[in-house]
Design a protein around this motif. Structure first.
Motif, PDB file in Angstrom:
ATOM      1  N   ASP A 233      -4.567   4.181  -6.129  1.00  0.00           N
ATOM      2  CA  ASP A 233      -4.303   2.746  -6.169  1.00  0.00           C
ATOM      3  C   ASP A 233      -2.814   2.435  -6.264  1.00  0.00           C
ATOM      4  OD1 ASP A 233      -6.989   2.422  -6.022  1.00  0.00           O
ATOM      5  OD2 ASP A 233      -7.272   1.753  -8.101  1.00  0.00           O
ATOM      6  N   ASP A 234      -2.090   3.217  -7.048  1.00  0.00           N
ATOM      7  CA  ASP A 234      -0.675   2.917  -7.258  1.00  0.00           C
ATOM      8  C   ASP A 234       0.200   3.277  -6.058  1.00  0.00           C
ATOM      9  OD1 ASP A 234      -0.919   5.648  -7.459  1.00  0.00           O
ATOM     10  OD2 ASP A 234       0.311   5.837  -9.268  1.00  0.00           O
ATOM     11  N   LYS A 235      -0.405   3.880  -5.032  1.00  0.00           N
ATOM     12  CA  LYS A 235       0.355   4.222  -3.828  1.00  0.00           C
ATOM     13  C   LYS A 235      -0.007   3.344  -2.623  1.00  0.00           C
ATOM     14  CE  LYS A 235       1.225   9.116  -4.895  1.00  0.00           C
ATOM     15  NZ  LYS A 235       2.688   8.968  -4.982  1.00  0.00           N
ATOM     16  N   PHE A 236      -0.907   2.376  -2.822  1.00  0.00           N
ATOM     17  CA  PHE A 236      -1.340   1.530  -1.703  1.00  0.00           C
ATOM     18  C   PHE A 236      -0.154   0.879  -0.996  1.00  0.00           C
ATOM     19  CE2 PHE A 236      -6.087   0.350  -2.297  1.00  0.00           C
ATOM     20  CZ  PHE A 236      -6.418   1.685  -2.389  1.00  0.00           C
ATOM     21  N   ARG A 237       0.711   0.234  -1.792  1.00  0.00           N
ATOM     22  CA  ARG A 237       1.791  -0.545  -1.178  1.00  0.00           C
ATOM     23  C   ARG A 237       2.821   0.351  -0.499  1.00  0.00           C
ATOM     24  NH1 ARG A 237      -1.399  -3.825  -1.917  1.00  0.00           N
ATOM     25  NH2 ARG A 237      -1.543  -3.219   0.255  1.00  0.00           N
ATOM     26  N   THR A 238       3.162   1.464  -1.126  1.00  0.00           N
ATOM     27  CA  THR A 238       4.171   2.334  -0.532  1.00  0.00           C
ATOM     28  C   THR A 238       3.638   3.026   0.722  1.00  0.00           C
ATOM     29  OG1 THR A 238       5.761   4.093  -0.975  1.00  0.00           O
ATOM     30  CG2 THR A 238       3.599   4.349  -1.986  1.00  0.00           C
TER      31      THR A 238
END
Length: 521
Positions: A233-238
């Motif tokens: 989840d914490d890598k979705f934007r990158t």
């Protein structure tokens, strides 16, 4: 010694008007001076001339515009006006209202809602720089929240500024026009979204920029795809921002960045690669709804269902020939919540979307991209971020990349033999004889008062050939010629410039005849 004295005299002459008193005093002392004394005096005068800004020592200042800006000559402005008129006419045809918002916003308005740690720095120092690349939606969202507007269809065209380094060869300036269309309000799904795509199709078709394609996707489909492919989840934007580079980088380079720089597993990257290679239409949406992995994501299924609905409306709007569902489209802006789209120009070959309707899921053959000329999407949460009570106003909109459009239109004009008119003058008032200035001015005033766009030469007795040549050079279609005989007969000789045909028209009927002959000017 006399020659040295004369040299000193000429040098002093160059300073007359600035330090004449000094020169007079210097010249009085020349008589009786030694050669060394005269050389010393000359050296002092040369130094003084340099200090006073003489040609030899003057700082060379090059006149130019500020970095990232440019001037526009009359021909370029005529092209820009044509583009603006086409776009505004389209916006008005779709019932849009015009609003205006400031070119800059209060810092607390931006940081108070986005936070100081925001990935997107929306604040600006008070310099000739601002937000990039999305200033338009932020002021619009603030406008809706501040004025408690819950539904509006608006357009806005104005100069804005960006702070990053310009790339003027690619139509990317620091000072540029933003050209936006947005629909705000609670409506049934995909109807406003389809109209935005229809507007892009109409504008690009009317401007005749060349072959184009409109790529569409949905942020919910992207997020669902990332989830089922194993992206944390914490890598979705990158990861999303890396996928967004697929229009500029090969898949191998994008994969390498995701794995080596972003820390994504190779397995997850390979699964993403299988999906982002897909293009199609409604059939692709239906296929993905049945996909074993994608069907596990409620987000993706909601986006795919809306995508099917969107294409059904696009078929009714008759624009599916240029629209393709492309899973590689990401548009890396956090505030997009649903459908996203981007229009690109292609250099070669027709847009093959018709084939993709039948072969869903297969990589579509495509022309060579020459850059994005429009983009936008749905941003349902942005207004609520500015509203004190968090009230949401769903919005969808599109921005036309107007500067790139201008650049393309200018290049086409340069390559074409067609003359670009820089005025709208309908008729030139001329005379073939002398001493008729008053009559020319009187007739010109009559035409102006009747709403005719007319010109007259600013000479008392201009040659007829000069007047006709001005019409040829300026593209003025008609010449109203008066002479002594025409004045006696109460007529005007009306000449068509390109054919050189001449007819006598009564003074009373002249206005209507000019209007009839220039109705398409």
């Amino acid at each position: 010694m006399i020659n040295l004295g004369m040299a000193s005299l000429r040098l002093c002459a160059g300073l007359v008007g600035r330090r004449s008193g000094f020169c007079a005093r210097s010249l009085r002392t020349i008589t009786g001076m030694t050669v060394s004394q005269i050389d010393e005096e000359v050296a002092k005068l040369l130094e003084l001339k340099t200090q006073l800004g003489g040609d030899e020592g003057r700082h060379q200042f090059t006149l130019k515009t500020a970095k990232g800006t440019r001037d526009y000559n009359p021909k370029q402005m005529a092209i820009r006006e044509k583009v603006f008129n086409t776009i505004i006419s389209c916006f008005k045809r779709h019932g849009a209202e015009n609003i205006d918002t400031p070119v800059f916003e209060l810092k607390e308005t931006l940081t108070g809602k986005y936070g100081e740690d925001s990935k997107y720095d929306l604040t600006v120092s008070f310099k000739p720089t601002v937000l990039d690349p999305t200033p338009s939606q932020v002021p619009f969202a603030r406008y809706l929240a501040m004025n408690k507007v819950t539904n509006i269809k608006r357009y806005h065209i104005a100069k804005v500024y960006r702070r990053d380094n310009p790339a003027m060869t690619r139509g990317r300036y620091r000072e540029f026009y933003q050209c936006d269309f947005d629909i705000a309000g609670q409506y049934d799904p995909m109807i406003p979204d389809a109209e935005c795509l229809k507007i892009v199709h109409e504008i690009l078709s009317e401007l005749e920029l060349g072959d184009f394609r409109i790529k569409v996707n949905d942020r919910r489909i992207l997020d669902g795809m990332f989830a089922v492919c194993g992206v944390p989840d914490d890598k979705f934007r990158t990861i999303c921002s890396t996928v967004d580079k697929l229009d500029k980088m090969s898949w191998e380079d994008v994969r390498s960045e995701m794995v080596k720089e972003k820390g994504l597993s190779e397995e997850a990257a390979d699964q993403i690669g299988q999906y982002v290679s897909l293009q199609g239409g409604m059939d692709l949406a239906e296929r993905l709804l049945q996909d074993a992995k994608m069907s596990q994501s409620k987000q993706a299924c909601a986006g795919l269902t809306d995508m099917k609905q969107l294409f059904s409306y696009l078929q009714l709007f008759q624009v599916t020939d240029k629209v393709v569902f492309d899973l590689s489209l990401a548009r890396g802006l956090d505030y997009y919540t649903g459908v996203i789209y981007e229009a690109i120009l292609t250099q070669t070959g027709p847009v093959p979307v018709a084939a993709t309707q039948n072969g869903a899921g297969e990589k579509a053959e495509e022309g060579v991209s020459v850059g994005s000329v429009a983009g936008g999407g749905r941003y349902d949460g942005l207004v609520g971020m500015f509203d004190p009570k968090g009230r949401k106003v769903p919005c969808v909109g599109v921005s036309i990349g107007i500067e790139r459009v201008f650049s393309i239109m200018e290049q086409k004009a340069e390559a074409s033999a067609e003359k670009v008119r820089t005025t709208e003058t309908q008729v030139m008032v001329a005379s073939a004889q002398k001493n008729l200035l008053e009559e020319r001015l009187r007739l010109t005033a009559e035409l102006w008062n009747a709403g005719i766009k007319a010109e007259v030469m600013y000479k008392k007795n201009p040659k007829l050939l000069s007047q006709l040549q001005h019409c040829e050079d300026s593209g003025i279609p008609l010449v109203a010629i008066i002479g002594e005989q025409e004045l006696k007969d109460g007529v005007v000789k009306l000449r068509t410039v390109h054919s050189r045909e001449e007819i006598d028209v009564s003074r009373a009927e002249l206005v209507e005849e000019i209007k009839r002959r220039t109705s398409d000017v």
